[in-house]
Design a protein around this motif. Sequence first.
Motif, PDB file in Angstrom:
ATOM      1  N   ASP A  97       6.664   9.907  -2.185  1.00 37.07           N
ATOM      2  CA  ASP A  97       5.657   8.846  -2.008  1.00 37.07           C
ATOM      3  C   ASP A  97       6.080   7.945  -0.918  1.00 37.07           C
ATOM      4  O   ASP A  97       7.392   7.744  -0.636  1.00 37.07           O
ATOM      5  CB  ASP A  97       5.894   7.863  -3.225  1.00 37.07           C
ATOM      6  CG  ASP A  97       5.316   8.563  -4.727  1.00 37.07           C
ATOM      7  OD1 ASP A  97       4.777   9.496  -4.431  1.00 37.07           O
ATOM      8  OD2 ASP A  97       5.573   7.864  -5.624  1.00 37.07           O
ATOM      9  N   VAL A  98       5.234   7.353  -0.095  1.00 39.11           N
ATOM     10  CA  VAL A  98       5.386   6.564   1.086  1.00 39.11           C
ATOM     11  C   VAL A  98       4.829   5.254   1.015  1.00 39.11           C
ATOM     12  O   VAL A  98       3.589   5.305   0.687  1.00 39.11           O
ATOM     13  CB  VAL A  98       5.200   7.171   2.445  1.00 39.11           C
ATOM     14  CG1 VAL A  98       6.001   8.744   2.418  1.00 39.11           C
ATOM     15  CG2 VAL A  98       3.935   7.671   2.443  1.00 39.11           C
ATOM     16  N   GLU A  99       5.303   4.310   1.720  1.00 37.88           N
ATOM     17  CA  GLU A  99       4.617   2.983   1.792  1.00 37.88           C
ATOM     18  C   GLU A  99       3.906   2.945   3.199  1.00 37.88           C
ATOM     19  O   GLU A  99       4.513   3.308   4.227  1.00 37.88           O
ATOM     20  CB  GLU A  99       5.455   1.616   1.720  1.00 37.88           C
ATOM     21  CG  GLU A  99       4.903   0.504   1.957  1.00 37.88           C
ATOM     22  CD  GLU A  99       6.025  -0.720   2.127  1.00 37.88           C
ATOM     23  OE1 GLU A  99       5.126  -1.763   2.035  1.00 37.88           O
ATOM     24  OE2 GLU A  99       7.095  -0.448   1.989  1.00 37.88           O
ATOM     25  N   LEU A 101       0.891  -1.151   0.015  1.00 38.66           N
ATOM     26  CA  LEU A 101      -0.052   0.043  -0.131  1.00 38.66           C
ATOM     27  C   LEU A 101       0.953   1.192   0.016  1.00 38.66           C
ATOM     28  O   LEU A 101       1.603   1.444   0.983  1.00 38.66           O
ATOM     29  CB  LEU A 101      -1.008  -0.035   1.202  1.00 38.66           C
ATOM     30  CG  LEU A 101      -1.951   1.016   1.394  1.00 38.66           C
ATOM     31  CD1 LEU A 101      -2.993   0.929   0.221  1.00 38.66           C
ATOM     32  CD2 LEU A 101      -2.855   0.974   2.691  1.00 38.66           C
ATOM     33  N   ARG A 102       0.932   1.903  -1.087  1.00 35.29           N
ATOM     34  CA  ARG A 102       1.587   3.303  -1.238  1.00 35.29           C
ATOM     35  C   ARG A 102       0.658   4.676  -1.399  1.00 35.29           C
ATOM     36  O   ARG A 102      -0.299   4.595  -1.832  1.00 35.29           O
ATOM     37  CB  ARG A 102       2.523   3.145  -2.383  1.00 35.29           C
ATOM     38  CG  ARG A 102       3.550   2.041  -2.397  1.00 35.29           C
ATOM     39  CD  ARG A 102       4.519   2.143  -3.387  1.00 35.29           C
ATOM     40  NE  ARG A 102       5.622   3.149  -3.181  1.00 35.29           N
ATOM     41  CZ  ARG A 102       6.349   3.229  -2.099  1.00 35.29           C
ATOM     42  NH1 ARG A 102       6.637   2.327  -1.366  1.00 35.29           N
ATOM     43  NH2 ARG A 102       7.121   4.139  -2.073  1.00 35.29           N
TER      44      ARG A 102
END
Length: 105
Positions: free
Chosen positions: A94-96, A85-86
């Motif tokens: 962008d981050v997970e 899930l990002r």
Amino acid sequence: MTKTLNDLRKQMKLEVQAAASEKAAILLAEMSLSEARKMRGKSQVELAHVLGIAQPNVSQIEKRPDTMISTLSSYIEALGGTLELRAKFPDGNDVEIVQFKRASR
């Protein structure tokens, strides 16, 4: 005279070929759950067996417009994958999202 697909491709401008290739890659990267299952060569019955649920439940999961992350994760894992899930932001940061990751088994 019949022309092959390769003959027609040779007549296309390079820009058009590149755009078509990009569109094809996007279509292959975006799939519904049922398309992903079929790509992995699994039937709903086989997937239901792995998940320990009845086949109609697999059908329901595939048709829902919204589902729980744990259900989606189990479905993907039953296909041999891992759900990631990002969050994508306009500035490129962008981050997970790890809050919903399952504990290692």
